[in-house]
Structures are given as structure tokens and as C-alpha cells.
Design a protein around this motif. Structure first.
Motif, mmCIF file in Angstrom:
data_model
loop_
_atom_site.group_PDB
_atom_site.id
_atom_site.type_symbol
_atom_site.label_atom_id
_atom_site.label_comp_id
_atom_site.label_asym_id
_atom_site.label_seq_id
_atom_site.Cartn_x
_atom_site.Cartn_y
_atom_site.Cartn_z
ATOM 1 N N UNK A 437 23.111 87.964 71.404
ATOM 2 C CA UNK A 437 22.897 88.348 70.003
ATOM 3 C C UNK A 437 23.752 87.513 69.049
ATOM 4 N N UNK A 438 24.949 87.114 69.479
ATOM 5 C CA UNK A 438 25.925 86.481 68.596
ATOM 6 C C UNK A 438 25.384 85.286 67.807
ATOM 7 N N UNK A 439 24.651 84.354 68.411
ATOM 8 C CA UNK A 439 24.168 83.199 67.625
ATOM 9 C C UNK A 439 23.158 83.575 66.534
ATOM 10 N N UNK A 480 32.142 79.038 64.620
ATOM 11 C CA UNK A 480 31.596 79.071 63.253
ATOM 12 C C UNK A 480 32.232 80.185 62.439
ATOM 13 N N UNK A 481 32.271 81.402 63.024
ATOM 14 C CA UNK A 481 32.865 82.521 62.287
ATOM 15 C C UNK A 481 34.366 82.334 62.121
ATOM 16 N N UNK A 493 38.798 87.778 63.446
ATOM 17 C CA UNK A 493 38.449 88.294 64.773
ATOM 18 C C UNK A 493 38.047 87.184 65.736
ATOM 19 N N UNK A 494 37.371 86.140 65.232
ATOM 20 C CA UNK A 494 36.858 85.070 66.104
ATOM 21 C C UNK A 494 37.960 84.362 66.894
ATOM 22 N N UNK A 523 39.908 76.718 65.342
ATOM 23 C CA UNK A 523 39.988 78.146 65.020
ATOM 24 C C UNK A 523 41.335 78.712 65.450
ATOM 25 N N UNK A 524 41.765 78.322 66.640
ATOM 26 C CA UNK A 524 43.062 78.783 67.129
ATOM 27 C C UNK A 524 44.206 78.211 66.300
ATOM 28 N N UNK A 525 44.080 76.943 65.918
ATOM 29 C CA UNK A 525 45.114 76.316 65.083
ATOM 30 C C UNK A 525 45.203 77.036 63.741
#
Length: 659
Positions: A437-439, A480-481, A493-494, A523-525
Motif C-alpha cells: 500500500x505504501x507506494x 520520499x516521505x 516517522x519515515x 533521510x537518516x542524515x
């Protein structure tokens, strides 16, 4: 022409006043007053000076007609300020203090009407009543009408108080200090004793309580008042009164004591029963109300059920070890075709799922599976609605979004307990549904809840983490999120989901997929500069684990050359401006960064600063200077930790070649 017209009007008013003042025959004066009453608000002359004299006349009928004339005249908004004079309001208040007898009942009735009309959207009249200490007079009159046959006076007095307190907090507080709330409680209880309630009287009393609550939102009524309102709700079949009761109880349910009261006294059961009745009657066309009115009252009732369940004590009472009437009703509503009932049920289950042992019981009762069914159905609706925007659908997109959001929140709560995570992972159904569902999720609220639900499943479950890492489309959506900065929930949250997945994958080659998918590392950075140290630490640990795996020397039996991952990992760190993020992290948390977070950060810097491109990025971003300031400002750092900081600074400076 305008100026001349104004002069003529003024002259006419003066003449009219003179005419009234010169009427010597009492019957002629009464005739004139009756004429003013008959014309009412359309009467064009200002005769306030005459009337304020006549309301003090010795002739009772002249006084009565004069007050009645005022009550009719001030139905006109423009005339209220003109007649809002102490010389008019004070005598009227004086008459209201007289005994209620058959002789003066007509005068008191007209005095109430006059005050009520004067107070309508007119602060000047309200302030004069305050200045004249009129509130206790009016409240006392209302009290005197409770056990008498003077119901009409009671109604007019109540409506006067309503018009008065609508003016704002100053006025509503005045009637509260005048003990009006206790009187209103008695009115409601007296109406409950009747075979046939006076709906107008009940509505007016409830409206006054509502205005007090609106003007002072933190106001908590006595339990007896809230119980009386609840009993009215139980007894009435009138939609408007039901709406007023629900509005009152919803506002009061902001207080935990009222949540508990409603749970203990069958209030939530009553609301649920009323909801089912409304639904059945509305669907059968037997409800004397339009769709918008029904929708409003159903939304109020549903909201009230949920707000009560947010109270811990109330939630336990209503769950009742899984056999509570309200809990069982919510389980039943999970199959309801009515969207209001379904959404309420899902939100309620999410609230019951705040307790670990309740979660285990609901998992055993297959509630988790039922929620997955609901998510699949409504996610399917959302996908079809986007693909076929011009095709009529049986449900609107806002409702589809609301139900998806609610069901994901409940699913996430149900998988907080460790035992439930294991059950959900072992069943093997939830993760594939969520990842596929996520995409396709476009709404950021739904994305936030879906990412959170997946994170709960990943926690401690290597198998689920592997499924995530193996799904490039799902990983790309997470990335993306993670970069959707305008949506703080999903964007926060991502990277947490990625960090938790990395933690599970540290002993498996699946970590490579996270390095391969563009955007995951950045995203982690980005999470390094999150506002919470917990999230900062999660990002540091995840980046450290990825750095250890990506930058270690390849062993002879490695299936793929590790230098590809090293090159990719370093390139993504540079692209993500790792140096700037580290500098910001250190500079903004210099004094408050927990020691364990600092230790983890230094471990990451120690590994990565050995690579010249990364070291160069750190040097450019002035990381050494930030670290020096960090070390100098902290007295709680051990000598070993400070030596480690010095070693990292040295490594950055030694390895920062641009090649």
C-alpha cells in the motif's frame, strides 16, 4: 436635501414627544401607548424621554403599557442603544423584585420581555444591568418561578438571562456568580419529572449552560448538573435538545471526572443506542430532520464516545475485561456499513488498545485481522478514486482518508506489545499489505500512520525488516516521505522506520538495499537535527551500523565487491551534506546532548573521518571547531571521551585531502 430631511425628522420627534407629554386624559394616554405598541419596532419617533417618565407613573396600567411599549420598540436593533438608559432599566429591575401575584404578573412579564429585548446584541444594556446589580434580581425571579404556575414568566426570565450572557465572559461570569447554574439544574430536574417535557424551556436552560461553557471553556459544572443534562439526553426524543445535550457533554468531557461520570452512569451506552436509532430512522426516512442536521448530531455523538474513551479510568470501565456493553458495541460496529459508526468503532478500538493486556485479548479475538480487512477495503477505495476521478463513488474521499487514518492508528496500537508483534509477524499478513500500500499513499496523514504501523511491526522482527528492505518501491516511498519536510508527522516517522529496520538488519546483507535506494541515507542524515535527542540517537546508531558494514574490508568469500557499497555510501553521505548536519547537531545541542548520544556520535565520526572525502566535508563544514567548542563546554565528559573528541578532530584534519 439630506440635511433638510434630517431636520424634519428631528422636529417631528420633538413634536411627538410634546404631544405625549401634553396628553392630560388618562384614557387618551393609554390609547397613544397602545398605538405605539401596535406599531412596535416600525414606530419612527424617539419617545424614550416620555417612556422613562411614564414607567414611574402611579397608574399601574400606564406603567404596564409603557414597559410593553419599550419591549416592542427595542425589537428594532437601532432603537436598543437609545432605550438602554439607567432611568429605564433600573425601574424595570425594581418591578421584578415585587411579589408574583395575579395583579402584577402582566407587568413582570412585560418587564422580562423589555429586558430580554434590550439585551439582545446590546452591550450597553447588559452593562447597565451589571451596574444596577440587576443579575441577582433576575436570577432570584427565575428561582421564584420554579414551583409556581407562572411558567410564562420562567420562560421569559430564562430568555432574558440567555440574551444577557451571550454578550461574553464578563456577563456569563456574572450570572454564574449569581448562582444561576443551580437554578438551571433544578429546572432540568423538574422538567424530567413531567410526563411531557417543555422542550422550549429545556432548550433555553441548556443554551445558557452552553454559553457559559463557550465563554469559559475550562469551566467544570457540578456533577449534579452534568447528570441532569445526561438524564435529559436519555429521556428526550427531540433532535435539537439531543444536540444541545451532546454539545454540553462533549465540552464538559474535556475533564476526566466527566469522562468517568459518563462511563459510570451509562452515558456512553445511551449515546451508542441513540446513534443506532438515528441511523435506522434516517435510513428508513422516518427522521424529521434534513441530512445536514442528522450528520451534525451523529458527528457530535461519535466524537463524544471517543473523547470519553481517551480517559484512562473511563476506558477501563467501558472495556470491562472485554465484556463491556460499549466495547462489544464497538466490535459490532466494525461491520457497520454506516461510515460514522465504522469510524467511531475503529477509533474506539484504538483507544482500548492503549492497554497491553487488552491488546493481547483483542489479538486473540481476531480484531487485528478485522482491522486489516477494513484497511484493505478503504485503501482500495482510495486507489480507485484516484484512478477514476470522474466516476461517481459511494463514498467521499475525506471519509476514505479518515477511516484509513483511524484503522492504521488502531493497528499500530495493537502491535505495541512485544507478544502482538510476534503474532502479527508470524501470521505474515500485515507486512505485505502495508508495504504494497505504501507506494500508493498520497495523503500525508495516512502516510504518517502507515509508516508508524510498519515501524511497530519491524521492531524486534528481523523477518519484517527483511521484507521492507527487499521491497525497493516501499523503500523509495519511505525515502520520499522522509524528505517531505512540510509534513512533519510523515517526515519524522519515515527515517525512524529506516533506523529501526537497520537495527534489525545489522547481521544480514539486506542492509545493502537501504544503501542502494536513493534518499534513504539522506533521510537518516536529516534526522540528525531532529528536535528530540531520542531521534537524533536513532539516526546516529543507524548511520553507524551502515558505516561499519559499508566501509569494512571485503572478505574473500564476499559475493559482491564491497567497495561498490563503500563508494555509494560515501557519495550519499556527501550528497546529504553530512558535515553541515553534524555541525548543526553539535552546535545546537552543545550543552544538553546526553553523554551516551555524544559517545555514539563520536563512534560514527571516528569511522567515517578515516575516509578522505568525508573528512574533507567535515572540514569544510567546520566540524572540528564545533567539536572543540563541544569538548571545552562540557564538564561532565570523562577524560577518555575528551581524548576521543581530540582524536576525531585530528583524524579529520589528517584525512581531509580533496582527492
Amino acid at each position: 436635501m439630506d440635511a433638510i430631511a434630517g431636520t424634519t425628522t428631528k422636529k417631528s420627534t420633538s413634536l411627538e414627544t410634546l404631544v405625549i407629554q401634553n396628553i392630560s386624559n388618562v384614557n387618551d394616554l393609554k390609547t397613544k401607548l397602545n398605538e405605539i405598541i401596535r406599531i412596535g419596532k416600525e414606530y419612527e419617533f424617539d419617545v424614550s424621554s416620555c417612556l422613562k417618565s411614564l414607567i414611574c407613573n402611579s397608574d399601574h396600567e400606564i406603567v404596564l403599557l409603557s414597559v410593553q411599549a419599550i419591549s416592542e420598540l427595542v425589537k428594532c436593533e437601532d432603537k436598543r442603544v437609545t432605550y438602554s438608559q439607567k432611568e429605564i432599566i433600573q425601574p424595570i429591575l425594581n418591578y421584578l423584585e415585587k411579589d408574583l401575584t395575579s395583579d402584577n404578573i402582566g407587568l413582570i412579564k412585560q418587564c422580562c420581555r423589555a429586558l430580554g429585548n434590550l439585551c439582545c446584541d446590546c452591550d450597553q444594556a447588559r452593562k447597565i444591568i451589571l451596574d444596577c446589580d440587576g443579575v441577582p434580581v433576575i436570577v432570584n425571579l427565575l428561582k421564584r418561578t420554579l414551583d409556581t404556575e407562572f411558567g410564562e414568566i420562567k420562560m421569559f426570565t430564562s430568555k432574558t438571562l440567555l440574551n444577557f450572557c451571550i454578550g461574553g465572559q464578563q456577563f456569563s461570569e456574572a450570572i454564574v456568580q449569581g448562582n444561576v447554574v443551580d437554578v438551571l439544574k433544578n429546572i432540568l430536574n423538574l422538567e424530567l419529572e413531567k410526563d411531557d417535557m417543555d422542550d422550549d424551556m429545556v432548550s433555553t436552560a441548556l443554551l445558557i449552560l452552553s454559553v457559559i461553557n463557550d465563554n469559559t471553556p475550562e469551566f467544570l459544572y457540578d456533577e449534579a448538573v452534568n447528570t441532569a443534562v445526561l438524564n435529559i439526553l436519555k429521556d428526550t426524543t427531540n433532535i435539537e435538545i439531543s444536540e444541545l445535550c451532546l454539545d454540553h457533554l462533549h465540552a464538559q468531557a474535556e475533564h476526566d471526572s466527566v469522562k468517568t461520570l459518563l462511563a459510570n452512569e451509562g452515558g456512553v451506552q445511551t449515546v451508542c443506542s441513540r446513534l443506532e436509532q438515528f441511523t435506522q430512522k434516517h435510513e428508513a426516512g422516518d427522521l424529521n430532520a434534513d441530512d445536514s442536521e442528522v450528520e451534525t448530531i451523529m458527528k457530535q455523538a461519535c466524537d463524544l464516545v471517543i473523547i470519553v474513551l481517551t480517559g484512562d479510568e473511563a476506558m477501563h470501565i467501558l472495556y470491562k475485561n472485554g465484556i463491556g456493553e460499549v466495547y462489544l458495541t464497538m466490535v459490532k460496529w466494525l461491520d457497520s456499513p454506516n461510515y460514522n459508526l465504522l469510524t467511531t468503532a475503529v477509533l474506539a478500538i484504538g483507544n482500548f488498545a492503549r492497554q497491553d493486556d487488552y491488546c493481547a485479548q483483542m489479538m486473540d479475538d481476531k480484531i487485528f485481522d478485522k482491522l486489516l480487512d477494513i484497511f484493505e477495503i478503504y485503501h482500495g477505495f482510495a486507489v480507485r478514486m484516484r484512478k477514476e476521478p470522474d466516476v461517481p463513488h459511494p463514498i467521499d474521499s475525506a471519509t476514505v482518508t479518515k477511516i484509513q487514518h483511524a484503522v492504521l492508528s488502531a493497528l499500530r496500537n495493537l502491535t505495541v506489545p512485544v507478544a502482538n508483534k510476534r503474532v502479527a509477524a508470524a501470521q505474515g499478513r500485515a507486512a505485505p499489505i502495508f508495504l504494497s500500500a505504501l507506494p500508493h499513499i498520497e495523503d500525508h496523514h495516512v502516510a504518517y500512520k502507515l509508516l508508524a504501523a510498519i515501524r511497530m511491526l519491524v521492531d524486534g522482527q528481523e523477518g519484517v525488516a527483511k521484507q521492507l528492505a527487499s521491497d525497493s518501491s516501499a523503500l523509495a516511498s519511505v525515502a520520499k516521505w522522509g524528505h517531505a519536510g512540510e509534513y512533519a508527522g510523515a517526515a519524522g516517522e519515515a527515517p525512524r522506520l529506516l533506523a529501526w529496520a537497520v537495527k534489525q538488519l545489522r547481521h544480514h546483507t539486506h542492509w545493502r538495499h537501504i544503501v542502494e535506494v536513493d534518499g534513504c541515507i539522506s533521510s537518516l542524515v536529516n534526522m540528525l537535527v531532529a528536535s528530540h535527542s531520542l531521534m537524533q540517537n536513532e539516526a546516529i546508531l543507524a548511520l553507524t551500523l551502515l558505516a561499519i558494514e559499508s566501509l569494512k574490508r571485503p572478505s574473500p568469500d564476499t559475493e559482491q565487491p564491497n567497495f561498490d557499497y563503500e563508494k555509494n555510501f560515501i557519495a550519499q553521505l556527501i550528497k546529504s551534506e553530512i558535515g553541515k548536519h553534524v555541525s548543526v547537531l553539535v552546535d545546537t545541542n552543545c550543552a544538553k546532548m546526553p553523554v551516551e548520544v555524544a559517545e555514539n556520535l563520536l563512534a560514527f565520526l571516528d569511522i567515517t573521518s578515516k575516509k578522505n572525502k568525508v573528512a574533507f566535508d567535515y572540514k569544510e563544514a567546520k566540524v572540528p571547531e564545533s567539536l572543540k567548542k563541544f569538548s571545552d563546554s562540557r564538564t561532565d565528559f570523562s577524560d577518555d571521551l575528551k581524548a576521543c573528541i581530540a582524536g576525531v578532530i585530528l583524524a579529520i584534519n589528517d584525512n581531509c585531502k580533496s582527492g
